[in-house]
Design an enzyme around this catalytic site. Sequence first.
Site, short mmCIF file in Angstrom:
data_model
loop_
_atom_site.label_atom_id
_atom_site.label_comp_id
_atom_site.label_asym_id
_atom_site.label_seq_id
_atom_site.Cartn_x
_atom_site.Cartn_y
_atom_site.Cartn_z
CG HIS A 60 15.43 -22.91 -43.70
ND1 HIS A 60 15.16 -24.22 -43.99
CD2 HIS A 60 15.02 -22.71 -42.42
CE1 HIS A 60 14.59 -24.80 -42.93
NE2 HIS A 60 14.51 -23.90 -41.97
CG ASN A 92 13.91 -26.90 -45.87
OD1 ASN A 92 15.03 -26.40 -45.75
ND2 ASN A 92 12.81 -26.25 -45.56
CG ASP A 309 13.59 -21.92 -38.41
OD1 ASP A 309 14.00 -22.21 -39.56
OD2 ASP A 309 12.53 -22.35 -37.95
#
Lengths: 432, 311
Positions: A60, A92, A309
């Site tokens: 991310h 996202n 992640d």
Amino acid sequence: MNADLVIRGGRVVDATGERRTDVAIADGVIVDVGDDLAGDRVLEADGCVVSPGFVDLHAHLRQPGKEDAETIATGARGAALGGFTAVVAMPNTDPCMDTAAVIREVLDLADGAACEVVPSAAITVGRAGEHLSPMAELAQLGVRMFTDDGTGVQDDRLMKRALEYSSGLAPFTDGASVTLAQHCEVDSLSEGGFMHEGAWSSKLGIPGQPAEAEDLMVMRDIALARATGARVHFQHLSTAGSVELVRRAKASGLPVTAEATTHHFTLTDAACAGYDPVFKVHPPLRTDTDVAAVKAGLIDGTIDAIATDHAPHTRHDKEKPFDQAPPGMLGLESALALALTELDLPLPQLIARMSWQPARIAGIDDRHGGPVAVGRPANLTVFDPAQVWTISGEAMASKSDNCPYEGREVRGRVRHTVTAGEAVVIDGEVQR
Amino acid sequence: MTNHLLSIEELGADGIREVLQLSHTFVEVSARAIPRVPALRGKTLAWLFYEDSTRTRLSFETAAKRLSADTMNFSVGSSSVNKGESLRDTVETISAMGVDCIVVRHGSSGVPWRIREWTDASVINAGDGWHQHPTQALLDCFTIEQRLGPLDGRHVAIVGDIKHSRVARSNVEAFTALGADVTLVGPRTLLPPSLDGWPCKVSHDLDAVVPSADVVYLLRMQNERMNEALVPSMREYSMGYGMTMERVGALADHALVMHPGPMNRGVEIAPEVADLDRAVMVDQVRNGVAVRMAVLYLLLGSGVELPVEGV
């Protein structure tokens, strides 16, 4: 031919085997392998492993939208320091990566970054789980992985349609296939939960996210993969049950792949005992049994890739009460060391799970993860597998410092990273 | 006792006994014509209540006043918190005013542990999420021992919504630390998902437990539990787990009925049961003030001579 760059004295480990050799690079490509090579710049690799660059399937980078936590530039710097030559950026963001305009913006921002940033895109518009995103248009821009990560696609029929539609995108990708990657979690079971449901959540009085919420969606998607023949990739497997389901699905010949994060094989839910939200993550840290199952899955090949992640959050956000703080932890700069320290895997298998296997899943194996051979794009990682160091969130390149391994002593550190022929990390210092 | 009171586990059996022993003194103080001692004169306590609480806050307020402490209320609803101030900024602001103690209630489990890292003041947990409510457990222990003598060897049934109850978590730890046997009674849906490591028995059959109980401790049953499909209806809950006059008939003569309040008469407790002499809810509230005086004194009054006689 005069080389720009020579990696000297290292032990090359790639999918074809191991050998001691120098590697010469010019114009972004490996131009020579052999002994005593010369070039304009020499990267010493004595005692080090030279491998195809690492590929993170799951990061991310927060841009656009949360630039106070991370940017593509700072995230890519951390990635390069962690030995990654490519990272797949999760969609996202805000706005979400579900339109061509946002994908183009990310590609623009990634230009000149310290590693290749490969945007994934949402399966559904706004990751809301209601309408398919314009997958063909996004695939035309180079997107090869679609995911609603942060949430799973809850609706069974929509997921089936997405798999069917995605398996017919070859006309838009020059024949390459795309992969749907699933964040496996049935919301109706885990909604309102903030950590693994079990002994610790019961003691701490924190609402739980049960393991079966993950198992059930893995089970469903295996059924849908069987029905549609489409490729499904399971993100961040965290339960013993889901690892076993994937093991059986692979044994039956289904085209499924899976990743596990470093934190799911190094930390358990016991870490939440002090209520520090730095240990809050999604899917949650689970039990010793699950950690053992994830490790076993990585070792026997059920799980194809080690992912990070990497999920930066500002200190301000991580100082909220446990149930209000956002989930996620840093991972890019500690992944290699944790894998080397915690996984009982021979080097070639370990590198496979960090390099060429994720490169294939991401659909970027034309330029990442390939053998260290003349003519191949020069995306390479040089690391010292024996160096012992202590992890510190503050010392990381990320704009955030939500690192769950503060003070942990680990083994193995990246020395140099070469991305597209450029030395972006030299002796542990990032160059751009 | 250390500088903080966050959980019964941290307080430990010796800490519990210390508080209970001192509480007798404050029961005596509270019974005086002028129930006030100067033990905490010059000390400042701040109430930081993120969750509505009338009885716990009033009880702490009364305890502080009887010890002559100054108090201030950080009213969350009408303050900077509503303007988006972070928990840490709020705590640091209050601390900068020089308070000696922060009494905190928060809907999120664990908040007092975070606050402790951000302040030099003593921190008292007045209830955090589903997790702990240590002063409630202490006043419950005190009330039981006042009526029945030592808890050691007694059998306490805690009945109802254990899963969502900070009172239950603190009481399991406190009762067992003092040697009592604890049975948790309720439908599976209202028990914590895992009871690994909990030093107690579990039953789904209240009628089987009642005859051997020295104390039946009832928990509040909330309407919203039905929306979460945890019980089919309040009627069915009362049928299985409500304390009815019929079940009271199966109790030993000395056995107590307790409730942390506020009660739902007609749900977890029949109206007439709540008015029995063995139902000691008023004692619990009364003792709550004395027990909280003891806690405040132990945390903040070190070095100050306690004027037990003749004040």
